[in-house]
Design an enzyme around this catalytic site. Sequence first.
Site, PDB file in Angstrom:
ATOM      1  CE  LYS A  14      -7.540  22.378 -54.229  1.00 21.66           C
ATOM      2  NZ  LYS A  14      -6.750  23.137 -53.232  1.00 21.66           N
ATOM      3  CG  ASP A  58      -8.224  23.720 -49.787  1.00 19.20           C
ATOM      4  OD1 ASP A  58      -8.145  24.446 -48.795  1.00 19.20           O
ATOM      5  OD2 ASP A  58      -7.249  23.410 -50.493  1.00 19.20           O
ATOM      6  CD  GLN A  86     -16.009  27.402 -53.629  1.00 21.11           C
ATOM      7  OE1 GLN A  86     -17.133  26.887 -53.705  1.00 21.11           O
ATOM      8  NE2 GLN A  86     -14.964  26.893 -54.257  1.00 21.11           N
ATOM      9  NE  ARG A  98      -8.938  28.674 -46.232  1.00 19.80           N
ATOM     10  CZ  ARG A  98      -8.414  27.528 -46.686  1.00 19.80           C
ATOM     11  NH1 ARG A  98      -8.835  27.002 -47.818  1.00 19.80           N
ATOM     12  NH2 ARG A  98      -7.497  26.893 -45.982  1.00 19.80           N
ATOM     13  CE  LYS A 117     -12.911  39.301 -54.071  1.00 17.62           C
ATOM     14  NZ  LYS A 117     -12.428  40.326 -55.024  1.00 17.62           N
ATOM     15  CG  HIS A 168      -4.736  38.076 -52.150  1.00 15.99           C
ATOM     16  ND1 HIS A 168      -5.352  37.101 -52.891  1.00 15.99           N
ATOM     17  CD2 HIS A 168      -3.843  37.453 -51.349  1.00 15.99           C
ATOM     18  CE1 HIS A 168      -4.845  35.935 -52.570  1.00 15.99           C
ATOM     19  NE2 HIS A 168      -3.941  36.114 -51.642  1.00 15.99           N
ATOM     20  NE  ARG A 208      -4.467  31.433 -56.818  1.00 16.02           N
ATOM     21  CZ  ARG A 208      -5.223  30.376 -56.470  1.00 16.02           C
ATOM     22  NH1 ARG A 208      -4.663  29.255 -56.145  1.00 16.02           N
ATOM     23  NH2 ARG A 208      -6.539  30.453 -56.474  1.00 16.02           N
TER      24      ARG A 208
HETATM   25  C1  LIG Z   1      -5.993  31.486 -47.952  1.00 11.98           C
HETATM   26  C2  LIG Z   1      -6.807  31.239 -49.171  1.00 11.98           C
HETATM   27  C3  LIG Z   1      -7.443  30.028 -49.340  1.00 11.98           C
HETATM   28  C4  LIG Z   1      -8.244  29.807 -50.449  1.00 11.98           C
HETATM   29  N1  LIG Z   1      -8.946  28.640 -50.544  1.00 11.98           N
HETATM   30  C5  LIG Z   1      -9.811  28.482 -51.575  1.00 11.98           C
HETATM   31  C6  LIG Z   1     -10.678  27.353 -51.629  1.00 11.98           C
HETATM   32  O1  LIG Z   1     -10.673  26.468 -50.770  1.00 11.98           O
HETATM   33  N2  LIG Z   1     -11.518  27.247 -52.684  1.00 11.98           N
HETATM   34  C7  LIG Z   1     -11.569  28.206 -53.669  1.00 11.98           C
HETATM   35  O2  LIG Z   1     -12.381  28.088 -54.602  1.00 11.98           O
HETATM   36  N3  LIG Z   1     -10.750  29.282 -53.646  1.00 11.98           N
HETATM   37  C8  LIG Z   1      -9.882  29.441 -52.623  1.00 11.98           C
HETATM   38  N4  LIG Z   1      -9.074  30.542 -52.591  1.00 11.98           N
HETATM   39  C9  LIG Z   1      -8.972  31.428 -53.779  1.00 11.98           C
HETATM   40  C10 LIG Z   1     -10.020  32.500 -53.747  1.00 11.98           C
HETATM   41  O3  LIG Z   1     -11.296  31.935 -53.948  1.00 11.98           O
HETATM   42  C11 LIG Z   1      -9.766  33.537 -54.855  1.00 11.98           C
HETATM   43  O4  LIG Z   1      -9.812  32.921 -56.080  1.00 11.98           O
HETATM   44  C12 LIG Z   1      -8.448  34.276 -54.710  1.00 11.98           C
HETATM   45  O5  LIG Z   1      -8.125  34.514 -53.375  1.00 11.98           O
HETATM   46  C13 LIG Z   1      -8.527  35.625 -55.416  1.00 11.98           C
HETATM   47  O6  LIG Z   1      -9.536  36.412 -54.851  1.00 11.98           O
HETATM   48  P1  LIG Z   1      -9.250  37.725 -53.992  1.00 11.98           P
HETATM   49  O7  LIG Z   1     -10.274  37.761 -52.905  1.00 11.98           O
HETATM   50  O8  LIG Z   1      -7.874  37.750 -53.525  1.00 11.98           O
HETATM   51  O9  LIG Z   1      -9.619  38.918 -54.951  1.00 11.98           O
HETATM   52  P2  LIG Z   1      -9.338  39.256 -56.491  1.00 11.98           P
HETATM   53  O10 LIG Z   1     -10.678  39.619 -57.052  1.00 11.98           O
HETATM   54  O11 LIG Z   1      -8.510  38.234 -57.211  1.00 11.98           O
HETATM   55  O12 LIG Z   1      -8.447  40.540 -56.325  1.00 11.98           O
HETATM   56  C14 LIG Z   1      -9.010  41.681 -55.706  1.00 11.98           C
HETATM   57  C15 LIG Z   1      -7.945  42.724 -55.493  1.00 11.98           C
HETATM   58  O13 LIG Z   1      -6.916  42.205 -54.642  1.00 11.98           O
HETATM   59  C16 LIG Z   1      -5.669  42.768 -55.006  1.00 11.98           C
HETATM   60  N5  LIG Z   1      -4.772  41.703 -55.488  1.00 11.98           N
HETATM   61  C17 LIG Z   1      -5.103  40.461 -55.860  1.00 11.98           C
HETATM   62  N6  LIG Z   1      -4.002  39.757 -56.245  1.00 11.98           N
HETATM   63  C18 LIG Z   1      -2.963  40.614 -56.115  1.00 11.98           C
HETATM   64  C19 LIG Z   1      -1.571  40.515 -56.383  1.00 11.98           C
HETATM   65  N7  LIG Z   1      -1.012  39.386 -56.881  1.00 11.98           N
HETATM   66  N8  LIG Z   1      -0.799  41.598 -56.129  1.00 11.98           N
HETATM   67  C20 LIG Z   1      -1.338  42.745 -55.667  1.00 11.98           C
HETATM   68  N9  LIG Z   1      -2.654  42.906 -55.416  1.00 11.98           N
HETATM   69  C21 LIG Z   1      -3.447  41.865 -55.640  1.00 11.98           C
HETATM   70  C22 LIG Z   1      -5.948  43.725 -56.141  1.00 11.98           C
HETATM   71  O14 LIG Z   1      -6.197  45.001 -55.589  1.00 11.98           O
HETATM   72  C23 LIG Z   1      -7.226  43.164 -56.734  1.00 11.98           C
HETATM   73  O15 LIG Z   1      -7.982  44.112 -57.444  1.00 11.98           O
HETATM   74  C24 LIG Z   1      -8.335  30.808 -51.456  1.00 11.98           C
HETATM   75  C25 LIG Z   1      -7.690  32.030 -51.290  1.00 11.98           C
HETATM   76  C26 LIG Z   1      -6.942  32.268 -50.164  1.00 11.98           C
HETATM   77  C27 LIG Z   1      -6.310  33.602 -50.001  1.00 11.98           C
END
Ligand SMILES: Cc1cc2nc3c(=O)[nH]c(=O)nc-3n(C[C@H](O)[C@H](O)[C@H](O)COP(=O)(O)OP(=O)(O)OC[C@H]3O[C@@H](n4cnc5c(N)ncnc54)[C@H](O)[C@@H]3O)c2cc1C
Length: 321
Positions: A110, A147, A176, A197, A200, A240, A302
């Site tokens: 970061k 990031d 993002q 990368r 969302k 995820h 988270r």
């Molecule tokens: C490798 C990585 C790097 C990242 N780097 C950044 C960054 O640099 N900057 C930034 O702003 N954000 C970053 N993020 C965070 C990202 O922007 C999201 O806030 C975060 O990943 C949640 O979004 P999601 O796509 O997983 O979907 P979400 O909308 O949170 O979840 C969608 C669906 O995924 C499933 N799910 C989610 N969490 C779980 C759980 N705990 N258990 C079971 N199922 C679950 C469920 O089915 C849920 O409905 C990063 C995320 C990852 C994975």
Amino acid sequence: MDLADLNPSALMRQTLLGASRNTQLRTAVEKAPMSRDVVKRFVAGQDTDAAVRVASELVQSDRRVTIDYLGEDTLDPEQASATREAYLELLAALSEAGLTAEGQVEVSLKLSALGQFLGRDGHKMALENARAICQSAANSGTTVTLDMEDHTTTDPTLAALAELRQDWPWVGVALQAYLYRTEQDCRDLAHEGSRVRLCKGAYKQPESVAYQDKGDVDKSFVRCLKVLIEGEGYPMVASHDPRLVEIATVLADKARRAPDSYEFQMLHGIRPDEQLRLAADGHALRVYLPYGDDWYGYLVRRMAERPANLTFFLRGLATRG
Ligand SMILES: Cc1cc2nc3c(=O)[nH]c(=O)nc-3n(C[C@H](O)[C@H](O)[C@H](O)COP(=O)(O)OP(=O)(O)OC[C@H]3O[C@@H](n4cnc5c(N)ncnc54)[C@H](O)[C@@H]3O)c2cc1C
């Protein structure tokens, strides 16, 4: 606003994202005795040894890793230097443990933790610190990904990326999908050798720059995904979300991408079974693994994403009295 318009989960998300920058709350949560146990699920531990140990376990189960030394928004030059030194120590330890070959374990940075917000010289300082880390990563045979933080940092981060890529063309960046601008940023970065990368987005952002509705964010994610997967670069699909993972797999098949020409990424402690399934199915899967003391902002983001994570945290609180 009409009360009927209020969506409880959106409201909780906004409240928690506000809490991620609340200093008093931060102090209270950090001091709570149960915090350490709860944090363990998402964070490798406090020091380099813990990060190397957990990374090694992940690699043994066919997962790749990107390690983040926790910390953000540094307003102290010494803290920025300490963060750089932590990364240098980490990269040396990873190399020593044989974990950096072919980028199996890389690092995520970061720029705000490296001094980006330190007044007029902030950009320069963050860039110099990032340069030292990139050189060390190059010496160890691995890579670095930047990031992305709140929307005010997007332009400076992309400017830093362009400068770093002149010397280390493998430096990657997170984009993002919630930002309106990101589809165009994906087009600009979908060129050969470019590691992007796509996530969302995890910060509270105003309507002037970002989609507020989850459905709109998902649609934007798919548009961005298409641009990256049909492009010439190396897409890193960080989500995820089962639907988005499935769509990415279908798009990659359609574009006849080889399995090693893109990867999935998930956060440590989230959907571990799905991580293992993807790896067992022959996909490249990288785990984002944070470590260090400064876990508060990371953990609150988270919880904002998923009420179940908050329940887990509160249950820990209740059982400890
Ligand atoms: C490798 C990585 C790097 C990242 N780097 C950044 C960054 O640099 N900057 C930034 O702003 N954000 C970053 N993020 C965070 C990202 O922007 C999201 O806030 C975060 O990943 C949640 O979004 P999601 O796509 O997983 O979907 P979400 O909308 O949170 O979840 C969608 C669906 O995924 C499933 N799910 C989610 N969490 C779980 C759980 N705990 N258990 C079971 N199922 C679950 C469920 O089915 C849920 O409905 C990063 C995320 C990852 C994975």
